[in-house]
Design a protein around this motif. Structure first.
Motif, PDB file in Angstrom:
ATOM      1  N   GLU A 181      -2.903  -1.325  24.582  1.00 26.88           N
ATOM      2  CA  GLU A 181      -2.949  -1.452  26.025  1.00 26.88           C
ATOM      3  C   GLU A 181      -3.922  -2.567  26.407  1.00 26.88           C
ATOM      4  O   GLU A 181      -4.669  -3.077  25.567  1.00 26.88           O
ATOM      5  N   ALA A 182      -3.908  -2.920  27.690  1.00 27.04           N
ATOM      6  CA  ALA A 182      -4.749  -4.024  28.167  1.00 27.04           C
ATOM      7  C   ALA A 182      -6.231  -3.733  27.949  1.00 27.04           C
ATOM      8  O   ALA A 182      -7.021  -4.651  27.683  1.00 27.04           O
ATOM      9  N   ALA A 183      -6.615  -2.474  28.052  1.00 30.47           N
ATOM     10  CA  ALA A 183      -8.027  -2.115  27.907  1.00 30.47           C
ATOM     11  C   ALA A 183      -8.466  -2.022  26.450  1.00 30.47           C
ATOM     12  O   ALA A 183      -9.666  -1.914  26.170  1.00 30.47           O
ATOM     13  N   ASP A 184      -7.527  -2.046  25.519  1.00 31.66           N
ATOM     14  CA  ASP A 184      -7.856  -1.916  24.099  1.00 31.66           C
ATOM     15  C   ASP A 184      -8.419  -3.233  23.553  1.00 31.66           C
ATOM     16  O   ASP A 184      -8.186  -4.313  24.094  1.00 31.66           O
ATOM     17  N   ASN A 185      -9.125  -3.102  22.469  1.00 31.21           N
ATOM     18  CA  ASN A 185      -9.672  -4.269  21.767  1.00 31.21           C
ATOM     19  C   ASN A 185      -9.296  -4.171  20.294  1.00 31.21           C
ATOM     20  O   ASN A 185     -10.118  -3.809  19.456  1.00 31.21           O
ATOM     21  N   PRO A 186      -8.052  -4.498  19.958  1.00 29.10           N
ATOM     22  CA  PRO A 186      -7.600  -4.332  18.574  1.00 29.10           C
ATOM     23  C   PRO A 186      -8.343  -5.270  17.624  1.00 29.10           C
ATOM     24  O   PRO A 186      -8.776  -6.353  18.026  1.00 29.10           O
TER      25      PRO A 186
ATOM     26  N   ILE B  77      -9.862 -13.916  19.528  1.00 33.02           N
ATOM     27  CA  ILE B  77      -9.546 -12.661  20.196  1.00 33.02           C
ATOM     28  C   ILE B  77      -8.092 -12.305  19.893  1.00 33.02           C
ATOM     29  O   ILE B  77      -7.279 -13.174  19.527  1.00 33.02           O
ATOM     30  N   TYR B  78      -7.759 -11.029  20.055  1.00 32.75           N
ATOM     31  CA  TYR B  78      -6.429 -10.550  19.658  1.00 32.75           C
ATOM     32  C   TYR B  78      -5.309 -11.255  20.411  1.00 32.75           C
ATOM     33  O   TYR B  78      -4.248 -11.527  19.847  1.00 32.75           O
ATOM     34  N   THR B  79      -5.537 -11.562  21.677  1.00 32.17           N
ATOM     35  CA  THR B  79      -4.506 -12.225  22.486  1.00 32.17           C
ATOM     36  C   THR B  79      -4.616 -13.743  22.437  1.00 32.17           C
ATOM     37  O   THR B  79      -3.935 -14.439  23.193  1.00 32.17           O
ATOM     38  N   GLY B  80      -5.484 -14.268  21.570  1.00 26.95           N
ATOM     39  CA  GLY B  80      -5.720 -15.702  21.519  1.00 26.95           C
ATOM     40  C   GLY B  80      -4.881 -16.418  20.472  1.00 26.95           C
ATOM     41  O   GLY B  80      -3.793 -15.978  20.085  1.00 26.95           O
ATOM     42  N   ILE B  81      -5.418 -17.526  19.986  1.00 29.75           N
ATOM     43  CA  ILE B  81      -4.720 -18.410  19.058  1.00 29.75           C
ATOM     44  C   ILE B  81      -5.508 -18.495  17.758  1.00 29.75           C
ATOM     45  O   ILE B  81      -6.741 -18.624  17.779  1.00 29.75           O
ATOM     46  N   ASP B  82      -4.808 -18.421  16.638  1.00 32.50           N
ATOM     47  CA  ASP B  82      -5.418 -18.679  15.346  1.00 32.50           C
ATOM     48  C   ASP B  82      -5.424 -20.197  15.126  1.00 32.50           C
ATOM     49  O   ASP B  82      -4.366 -20.820  15.014  1.00 32.50           O
ATOM     50  N   PRO B  83      -6.612 -20.832  15.061  1.00 31.84           N
ATOM     51  CA  PRO B  83      -6.662 -22.300  14.974  1.00 31.84           C
ATOM     52  C   PRO B  83      -6.533 -22.855  13.561  1.00 31.84           C
ATOM     53  O   PRO B  83      -6.547 -24.077  13.381  1.00 31.84           O
ATOM     54  N   THR B  84      -6.402 -21.981  12.560  1.00 34.09           N
ATOM     55  CA  THR B  84      -6.509 -22.425  11.174  1.00 34.09           C
ATOM     56  C   THR B  84      -5.492 -23.500  10.816  1.00 34.09           C
ATOM     57  O   THR B  84      -5.837 -24.535  10.226  1.00 34.09           O
TER      58      THR B  84
ATOM     59  N   MET C 204      -0.801  -5.719  15.986  1.00 35.15           N
ATOM     60  CA  MET C 204      -1.346  -4.418  15.611  1.00 35.15           C
ATOM     61  C   MET C 204      -0.673  -3.290  16.394  1.00 35.15           C
ATOM     62  O   MET C 204      -0.199  -3.484  17.518  1.00 35.15           O
ATOM     63  N   LYS C 205      -0.659  -2.127  15.772  1.00 34.62           N
ATOM     64  CA  LYS C 205      -0.191  -0.903  16.407  1.00 34.62           C
ATOM     65  C   LYS C 205      -1.347   0.102  16.435  1.00 34.62           C
ATOM     66  O   LYS C 205      -2.070   0.268  15.449  1.00 34.62           O
ATOM     67  N   LYS C 206      -1.503   0.756  17.571  1.00 37.29           N
ATOM     68  CA  LYS C 206      -2.480   1.838  17.658  1.00 37.29           C
ATOM     69  C   LYS C 206      -1.831   3.103  17.106  1.00 37.29           C
ATOM     70  O   LYS C 206      -0.714   3.447  17.510  1.00 37.29           O
ATOM     71  N   MET C 207      -2.524   3.754  16.178  1.00 37.95           N
ATOM     72  CA  MET C 207      -1.916   4.923  15.546  1.00 37.95           C
ATOM     73  C   MET C 207      -2.756   6.175  15.757  1.00 37.95           C
ATOM     74  O   MET C 207      -3.984   6.118  15.863  1.00 37.95           O
TER      75      MET C 207
ATOM     76  N   THR D 281      -7.421   8.504  14.142  1.00 37.13           N
ATOM     77  CA  THR D 281      -6.977   7.373  14.958  1.00 37.13           C
ATOM     78  C   THR D 281      -7.377   6.062  14.291  1.00 37.13           C
ATOM     79  O   THR D 281      -8.330   6.014  13.504  1.00 37.13           O
ATOM     80  N   GLY D 282      -6.660   5.016  14.616  1.00 34.75           N
ATOM     81  CA  GLY D 282      -6.973   3.717  14.036  1.00 34.75           C
ATOM     82  C   GLY D 282      -5.949   2.667  14.411  1.00 34.75           C
ATOM     83  O   GLY D 282      -5.168   2.829  15.360  1.00 34.75           O
ATOM     84  N   TRP D 283      -5.961   1.591  13.640  1.00 31.86           N
ATOM     85  CA  TRP D 283      -5.066   0.458  13.869  1.00 31.86           C
ATOM     86  C   TRP D 283      -4.270   0.163  12.610  1.00 31.86           C
ATOM     87  O   TRP D 283      -4.788   0.258  11.495  1.00 31.86           O
ATOM     88  N   LEU D 284      -3.028  -0.209  12.809  1.00 28.87           N
ATOM     89  CA  LEU D 284      -2.103  -0.439  11.706  1.00 28.87           C
ATOM     90  C   LEU D 284      -1.317  -1.722  11.981  1.00 28.87           C
ATOM     91  O   LEU D 284      -0.765  -1.877  13.077  1.00 28.87           O
ATOM     92  N   PRO D 285      -1.278  -2.677  11.036  1.00 30.50           N
ATOM     93  CA  PRO D 285      -0.458  -3.871  11.253  1.00 30.50           C
ATOM     94  C   PRO D 285       1.001  -3.482  11.460  1.00 30.50           C
ATOM     95  O   PRO D 285       1.559  -2.682  10.698  1.00 30.50           O
ATOM     96  N   ALA D 286       1.611  -4.045  12.477  1.00 29.95           N
ATOM     97  CA  ALA D 286       2.985  -3.676  12.820  1.00 29.95           C
ATOM     98  C   ALA D 286       3.949  -3.963  11.675  1.00 29.95           C
ATOM     99  O   ALA D 286       4.896  -3.207  11.447  1.00 29.95           O
TER     100      ALA D 286
END
Length: 698
Positions: free
Chosen positions: A316-321, A345-352, A6-9, A286-291
């Protein structure tokens, strides 16, 4: 097989183009918008936009009220979503005058309400008159006169005689007439002098006399009953005309529910505007945009607008995308299993992608009958084909999930030789006669499943903390479980004593790794790098394993003593941390019981695979007995038993297979590596609940 980056826009624009820009963003449907805090901008320059959605809320309330009214009072039904092309959608949303329809509906509703209330009142009056139809007196004459009091009412049949007897003995000037009776009540007219009214009333209360009230009209009960029937007939005729009007208005139901979708999106547009911060001439979104969509979105944005500026940065580290998971078409149906548990979580693993093959395999084993697999596959394939244009993404994934599960069930059923409970001679093994083999297969799959989870976590751990951290934390458990399994198999078969000894050595060694390295953070000298300090723990571990197995004796005992004293000496200035490391490591080793319990949980694969097949066999046996014992219609009864029994068994087996297979993913697999808690990515776009656009342009 990944979480979308994700990108913060931040999007800056002139207020003059706000509506056009919002329509563009909603049409693109690629960005998730969110409110911007005042702390992020200069409070003295910017304020939140003031936008009211009251008019849209009122319109939605009006539309929903009309839809509810027409659905309640007409036979017109809307099954599923309405399919429209873009031209039809535009015609409805831009040109359909729902206000005219609303005025007609409101007028009909008002008249209908009055008539239904009047009908209810008249019907109640009619029902009250039924016991009094044989009374040869006008209703106005049943009311008190100057010297005479009338008591008109009912009492329980069993109390009638006693009540009348006491009245006659107490009040000489009294007359009564029994008009009618039903199963447990008597309907009476009692007449007495006005001066005896209170005394008579007191006596009748003792016997639960219920007084009836009638209007003062010059008509007998029978005549009034006829008048009420005539009035009800006229009301029913009027209601019939209203029903025709409602039916005609109900032809607008598809348009009305389509407008609900339209105005819901307009309302969402207005709500989003409240999140904007603005100055006199400009505002910021403001919002979030897939890179992956940033380039195409930026290009389309600047093609349509000149008075905008788009800024994108990495989170950033404090963000929660928000989280969007992306998988290939074959794996995508299994995303519903991940979603039911919770997004990563955003920094985690997709288990699918990892759970997909195991879920399909376990589902097939639990259902375990090739005939049932064929039925599930055919039904889901037909639904996917017939309803392909009407399915929302969730329904599409669920149907595909069961389609894949049906194919897996066919494979499992062929392996176990079961076709609707009938055993086939062409099979890999017989689950009923080879229970231990079936149990071994189930537990073996469980070990592979758990190892997969540990390896996923090990890979993540290596990427975050280094190779040694992965080996200490997950590799030690894999070594311990694998070595114990090999040791148990070799020992039970009584072969290869050398392999048994080597497996025992590895088991003790890996147990030592758990004890010495699972609580590294408690020891200030601990390090994920294999330094001299960590090397001493490894050498001590090898020495202990050799000493316990009496290998290289007495070298193992001597080495164990030397390395233990050396570690104790080096940790003398941090003795508390050293002892905590060992103590917590021993406690971590106790976690082996959890792994053992997890592996045993996979025995449910065998249990469910057997139960469904056994119930199918019992159904076949009962049908066969019915055919033999019931003359004439035995075949018909047997067919009904087969159809009903197998349908019930299939539904219950599918439910069990889905629930227990999901449980194995959630409790035995996910807890080895998966961290949930992410928020699903929800782009600002046009959403549809009642409508499907066949050539979607919005």
């Amino acid at each position: 097989m990944s979480i979308v980056k994700m990108k913060k826009m931040q999007l800056f624009a002139h207020k003059e183009i706000r509506q056009r820009l919002l329509a563009f963003l909603q049409q693109q449907g690629v960005a998730q918008l969110h409110p911007l805090d005042h702390d992020q901008m200069q409070q003295e320059l910017l304020t939140y936009s003031v936008v009211s959605s009251q008019d849209i809320d009122e319109t939605l309330h009006t539309l929903q009220h009309m839809v509810n009214f027409l659905k309640k009072h007409s036979k017109v039904r809307i099954s599923g979503q309405i399919m429209l092309d873009y031209q039809q959608w535009t015609q409805i949303t831009q040109h359909f005058n729902f206000q005219e329809c609303f005025y007609k509906c409101r007028k009909v509703e008002e008249v209908l309400g009055r008539l239904e209330l009047k009908k209810q009142q008249l019907t109640t009056q009619q029902q009250q008159l039924v016991p009094w139809l044989e009374a040869p007196i006008r209703l106005q004459d049943l009311h008190d006169r100057l010297h005479v009091t009338y008591f008109v009412g009912s009492m329980k049949l069993k109390m009638q005689a006693a009540c009348l007897k006491e009245l006659q003995e107490t009040i000489p000037a009294l007359h009564y007439e029994a008009i009618s009776r039903d199963r447990d009540k008597a309907y009476l007219i009692i007449i007495t002098l006005h001066e005896n009214k209170d005394l008579a009333l007191e006596i009748m209360k003792k016997y639960d006399f219920n007084k009836s009230q009638f209007p003062k009209i010059k008509a007998t009960p029978k005549r009034l009953h006829v008048r009420l029937s005539q009035e009800l007939t006229r009301i029913d005729k009027t209601l019939g005309h209203l029903a025709q009007e409602i039916t005609a208005l109900s032809q607008n139901l598809p348009k009305l529910v389509s407008l609900i979708d339209y105005y819901q999106n307009i309302r969402e547009n207005k709500i989003v505007q409240r999140w904007f911060l603005e100055s006199d001439k400009a505002f910021v979104i403001t919002g979030w945009l897939p890179a992956k969509q940033e380039a195409s979105f930026r290009k389309a944005l600047y093609q349509h607008f000149q008075e905008v500026e788009l800024i994108t940065v990495d989170p950033e580290a404090a963000d929660n995308p928000p989280v969007e998971i992306e998988n290939k078409k074959l794996v995508k149906p299994f995303e519903v299993i991940t979603e039911l548990y919770g997004y990563p979580i955003y920094t985690g693993i997709d288990p699918t992608a990892y759970l997909a093959p195991f879920f399909a395999l376990f589902f097939g084993i639990c259902l375990g009958d090739a005939g049932y697999g064929v039925v599930v596959t055919i039904i889901t394939a037909v639904l996917l084909w017939k309803m392909r244009s009407r399915l929302n993404p969730t329904s599409w994934r669920f149907l595909n999930l069961f389609f894949i599960g049906g194919l897996s069930t066919i494979a499992a059923g062929l392996a176990m030789g079961s076709w609707f409970g009938i055993s086939s001679k062409y099979k890999l093994f017989d689950p009923l006669s080879q229970l231990m083999l079936f149990l071994g297969i189930a537990l073996g799959l469980g070990v592979i499943h758990i190892f997969t989870g540990l390896l996923i976590k090990m890979r993540e751990n290596i990427g975050d903390n280094g190779i040694w951290a992965g080996l200490w934390d997950q590799g030690s458990w894999i070594l311990l479980i694998l070595s114990l399994l090999i040791y148990g198999i070799v020992l039970s078969l009584g072969i290869w004593p050398g392999i048994a000894t080597f497996s025992a050595f590895i088991a003790i060694f890996s147990a030592g790794l758990i004890v010495f390295f699972q609580a590294r953070n408690q020891d200030k000298e601990a390090s994920d790098k294999l330094n001299n300090y960590q090397l001493l723990y490894l050498l001590l571990d090898i020495s202990i394993a050799g000493w316990i197995l009496k290998l290289f004796a007495p070298l193992g005992m001597i080495a164990t003593t030397l390395f233990a004293l050396s570690l104790f000496y080096r940790s003398r200035h941090n003795l508390k941390g050293f002892l905590a490391r060992i103590g917590l490591g021993l406690y971590a080793l106790y976690g082996f019981t959890s792994y053992f319990g997890d592996i045993l949980s996979y025995s449910r694969l065998m249990a469910l695979g057997l139960v469904g097949g056994i119930i199918a066999m019992v159904i076949n046996i009962i049908a066969g007995i019915a055919r033999e014992l019931i003359p004439g219609i035995g075949l018909l009864v047997a067919i009904l038993i087969l159809l009903g029994g197998h349908v019930f068994n299939l539904v219950m087996s599918m439910l069990s297979a889905f629930v227990h297979t999901s449980r194995l993913q959630y409790l035995e697999f996910f807890n080895k590596f998966y961290v949930s808690g992410g928020k699903k990515f929800k782009p600002f776009n046009w959403t549809y609940k009642n409508v499907i656009l066949t050539d979607k342009k919005i």
